[in-house]
Each structure stands twice: as structure tokens, then as C-alpha cells.
Scaffold this motif. Sequence first.
Motif, PDB file in Angstrom:
ATOM      1  N   GLY A   1     -14.623  25.976   1.234  1.00 19.30           N
ATOM      2  CA  GLY A   1     -14.613  25.682   2.521  1.00 19.30           C
ATOM      3  C   GLY A   1     -14.491  24.178   2.704  1.00 19.30           C
ATOM      4  N   VAL A   2     -14.424  23.959   4.065  1.00 16.46           N
ATOM      5  CA  VAL A   2     -14.261  22.513   4.403  1.00 16.46           C
ATOM      6  C   VAL A   2     -15.492  22.043   5.023  1.00 16.46           C
ATOM      7  N   VAL A   3     -16.393  20.973   4.577  1.00 16.07           N
ATOM      8  CA  VAL A   3     -17.647  20.828   4.888  1.00 16.07           C
ATOM      9  C   VAL A   3     -17.420  19.296   5.524  1.00 16.07           C
ATOM     10  N   ASP A   4     -18.312  19.148   6.681  1.00 16.18           N
ATOM     11  CA  ASP A   4     -18.425  17.577   7.037  1.00 16.18           C
ATOM     12  C   ASP A   4     -19.610  17.597   7.976  1.00 16.18           C
ATOM     13  N   GLY A   5     -20.240  16.270   7.819  1.00 12.29           N
ATOM     14  CA  GLY A   5     -21.414  16.203   8.690  1.00 12.29           C
ATOM     15  C   GLY A   5     -21.895  14.748   8.523  1.00 12.29           C
TER      16      GLY A   5
ATOM     17  N   ALA B   1     -19.482  22.786   9.879  1.00 12.98           N
ATOM     18  CA  ALA B   1     -19.997  21.476  10.708  1.00 12.98           C
ATOM     19  C   ALA B   1     -21.721  21.645  10.234  1.00 12.98           C
ATOM     20  N   ILE B   2     -22.387  20.509   9.659  1.00 11.44           N
ATOM     21  CA  ILE B   2     -23.646  20.377   9.178  1.00 11.44           C
ATOM     22  C   ILE B   2     -24.032  19.329  10.490  1.00 11.44           C
ATOM     23  N   LEU B   3     -24.816  20.331  11.357  1.00 15.52           N
ATOM     24  CA  LEU B   3     -25.182  19.642  12.622  1.00 15.52           C
ATOM     25  C   LEU B   3     -26.423  18.653  12.352  1.00 15.52           C
ATOM     26  N   SER B   4     -26.626  17.535  13.411  1.00 13.39           N
ATOM     27  CA  SER B   4     -27.653  16.771  13.840  1.00 13.39           C
ATOM     28  C   SER B   4     -27.552  16.410  15.276  1.00 13.39           C
ATOM     29  N   ALA B   5     -28.375  15.637  15.681  1.00 14.42           N
ATOM     30  CA  ALA B   5     -28.428  15.149  16.921  1.00 14.42           C
ATOM     31  C   ALA B   5     -27.115  14.224  17.063  1.00 14.42           C
TER      32      ALA B   5
ATOM     33  N   ALA C   1     -25.079  14.306   5.190  1.00 13.21           N
ATOM     34  CA  ALA C   1     -23.980  13.444   4.545  1.00 13.21           C
ATOM     35  C   ALA C   1     -24.156  13.893   2.957  1.00 13.21           C
ATOM     36  N   LEU C   2     -25.075  13.992   2.633  1.00 16.41           N
ATOM     37  CA  LEU C   2     -25.256  14.593   1.134  1.00 16.41           C
ATOM     38  C   LEU C   2     -24.546  15.695   0.999  1.00 16.41           C
ATOM     39  N   LEU C   3     -24.729  16.878   1.959  1.00 13.96           N
ATOM     40  CA  LEU C   3     -24.075  18.090   1.763  1.00 13.96           C
ATOM     41  C   LEU C   3     -22.578  18.024   1.815  1.00 13.96           C
ATOM     42  N   ALA C   4     -22.197  17.156   2.526  1.00 11.75           N
ATOM     43  CA  ALA C   4     -20.489  16.811   2.600  1.00 11.75           C
ATOM     44  C   ALA C   4     -19.972  16.272   1.564  1.00 11.75           C
TER      45      ALA C   4
END
Length: 309
Positions: A210-214, A177-181, A196-199
Amino acid sequence: MPSSPAFDELFAVLADGPPIAAAVIHPCSIPALEAAVGLRQKGIVQPVLVGPSATIRDIARSASIDLSGCRLVEAGDERMAASRGVALAREGAVGILMKGSLHSSVFLREIGHHESGLRTDRRMSHVFVLDVPAWPRLLLLTDGAVNIAPDLPARRDIVQNAIDFAHVIGIARPRVAILSAIETVNPDLPSTLDAALLAKMAERGQISGGVVDGPLALDNALSIEAARCKGVQSPVAGHADILVVPDLEAGNMLAKQMIFMGGASAAGIVLGARVPVVLTSRADSVRTRILSGMLAAVMSRAGGAPAAF
């Protein structure tokens, strides 16, 4: 040391095999020496205490700490100790570096030196491994200790380091999970753009394993119900194995909140160097130091680190 079921299961792999030589850098405090001796007594680590020998012996004597079985390597000050420890790792004499009671900046400067350090092609980053009572499995959090305000290429390495480490500790397909507020992209909140770019980079194979989302807010990263209420559809929401924070401040505060308010057992390790690096705070407990050393030993075993002297 109190039991932690998730850590106990992870550390079961250390039951067999010889201890790993670990350089403990400038261990001029009682907790640093107690942790080194505790790891030796468990048969996991063979400590090499790098620092002012007379001072180390005096501290051990004052606290009735038995240094038998520990090798002492003379180094007059913090920088010299860090430099000598790094040299031992480069020579293959030790397979782990552990911070004692010196400043992190001194420790990391010698490790990250372009010519004499332990750099690799990957950006170094820190991972907290947390056994949180309210969470059913180990939770990884990165980076709350090394990279202050990482740019996108650095964050890519931070994510990949964490995924690779998750594989080492038995998480075959970690959910990241790529975190933000918030959980939507907002140009006024740069962390959502990075997320979003990392996802998308993961989708295109620039991050693998891995499975990446954010972006994902913390609540929907950890709670299926929170994600449902907000209408978030994500393969990571409610199932995160790795939390990737926007910057060091967020990561450091979140980890310490989990430890001091949430009762989490914690260990920490620096990834991306030639050997595992234990980077604990000078205020960390002996328990945290021992857990971190054991975590480094797991990683060393996986990477074929040199055996003890």
C-alpha cells in the motif's frame, strides 16, 4: 435489510459456492440468533450455535426464530463456549468465529491463547469497514476494538493487516492515512512520531502492498481541499482508503460517530487469527452483525475456509 451499494458490490462474490460453517459463540440473545439465521437464509453461512442449548432454544422460541438448519453444540457458560468454538476452528470444523452475546474479553482471551488459541505470527487487530454516504467508496478504519494503546511494532502489524485485508476486498493499492491531530511531526505529540516512523517503514519495505503516509489529520486525509489549504503534499491526502488511528479510544469514537451521526453502514472483522473473527458489540444491530458475517465469508472464501458441515 436496507441496501448498501458498496457492500452489495463487495458481497456479489458470495452468490456462488457452498455456505461456510461458522461457530456463533454463546448466542444467548435475540439479535445474535436473528443474525445467525439471517446468514443461513442467505445461503452464506451454516451456523454452529455454541452455548447452553436449552437457553438458546428458549430464546428462539420466545421470538419465533426458526433454528432448523442450525447445529447446536453444548457449552455451559461463556468461557466454555469460547473455548469450544476455538477448538472447532482449530480442528477445521468451522471457518469463521462469530461473537454472540458474551463479553469481548472472554471471547478474545480464548482466541489469543498461546497454546490452544488461533494466534499467528501477526498481531490480531480489528478493522471497521464503513459505507459512509458522503464517501464514494468503502472506508476502512483500524483499530477501534482490540488493541488499546498499541506500540510501534503492534501498529506495524495493524497497518499490514489492514492492507492485506484491503487486497482481499479488491483494493489493489490501498492508500493508508496514519492519523493524528495534526499533519506535522511534533515531539510533544507521540502519535505524530509513530506516524512518521510507520510511513518511513513503508518506504523501506517493512510495510508492503500500500501507499502509507502520516501524520495526517482527519480533514486532510479525506479532503483534497483541506490538504491544499494546509499545504499538505501527500499521495494519500484526500484519497485515503484506510484510516489508522492512534489508539482504541480514537478509533471506537470515530467509527461510532460515522455510524450514528454520519449514517454509515458498518461491518467489522478481526484479522491476524487463523480464521476470520466477527467481533460485534452486544448492542450492535442485526444488520451490522449480518454485514460482518458476510464480510468474514468473503475473507474465508479468499483463504479457502472449510465448507459447511
